[in-house]
Scaffold this motif. Sequence first.
Motif, PDB file in Angstrom:
ATOM      1  N   LYS A  40      13.191   4.911   0.161  1.00 20.26           N
ATOM      2  CA  LYS A  40      14.457   4.581  -0.489  1.00 20.26           C
ATOM      3  C   LYS A  40      14.228   3.847  -1.816  1.00 20.26           C
ATOM      4  N   ALA A  41      13.268   2.909  -1.814  1.00 18.59           N
ATOM      5  CA  ALA A  41      13.005   2.130  -3.028  1.00 18.59           C
ATOM      6  C   ALA A  41      11.998   2.822  -3.948  1.00 18.59           C
ATOM      7  N   ARG A  42      11.467   3.968  -3.512  1.00 13.39           N
ATOM      8  CA  ARG A  42      10.452   4.710  -4.269  1.00 13.39           C
ATOM      9  C   ARG A  42       9.264   3.818  -4.618  1.00 13.39           C
ATOM     10  N   VAL A  43       8.747   3.154  -3.568  1.00  7.00           N
ATOM     11  CA  VAL A  43       7.603   2.260  -3.705  1.00  7.00           C
ATOM     12  C   VAL A  43       6.467   2.838  -2.875  1.00  7.00           C
ATOM     13  N   LYS A  44       5.301   2.927  -3.476  1.00  6.22           N
ATOM     14  CA  LYS A  44       4.121   3.413  -2.769  1.00  6.22           C
ATOM     15  C   LYS A  44       3.468   2.222  -2.068  1.00  6.22           C
ATOM     16  N   PRO A  45       3.342   2.268  -0.742  1.00  2.00           N
ATOM     17  CA  PRO A  45       2.683   1.149  -0.048  1.00  2.00           C
ATOM     18  C   PRO A  45       1.221   1.037  -0.463  1.00  2.00           C
TER      19      PRO A  45
END
Length: 106
Positions: A49-54
């Motif tokens: 949803k936040a378009r963040v790559k872990p």
Amino acid sequence: MPKSKLSVLREIARERIILLYKLAVERARKGDHVLARRYVEIMLKISAKARVKPPRYIRRGYCRSCKIPLIPGVTSRVRVRSKGSVTRVVVSCLACGWMRRYVVKT
């Protein structure tokens, strides 16, 4: 210079992803695999949803098939395989049998 709203939201998402992964690992160590799996699913939804790559240790830290945290000796098996000049680390999920191979640079 104030941060943009998007960068603040992504930073919050990163913090929550890391927190949820830590909680999932803790639950998996205690044997509560259902709750650990749920934490990983929520973590993946937040990152999408936040378009963040872990971080890499989190991306490699759960089973892509059954979404359980991979803990060596508890939920996963780690082996080193060599074939000629190529060395690989093979991580197997003990819950579903899923395998992931990582090439080791020598």
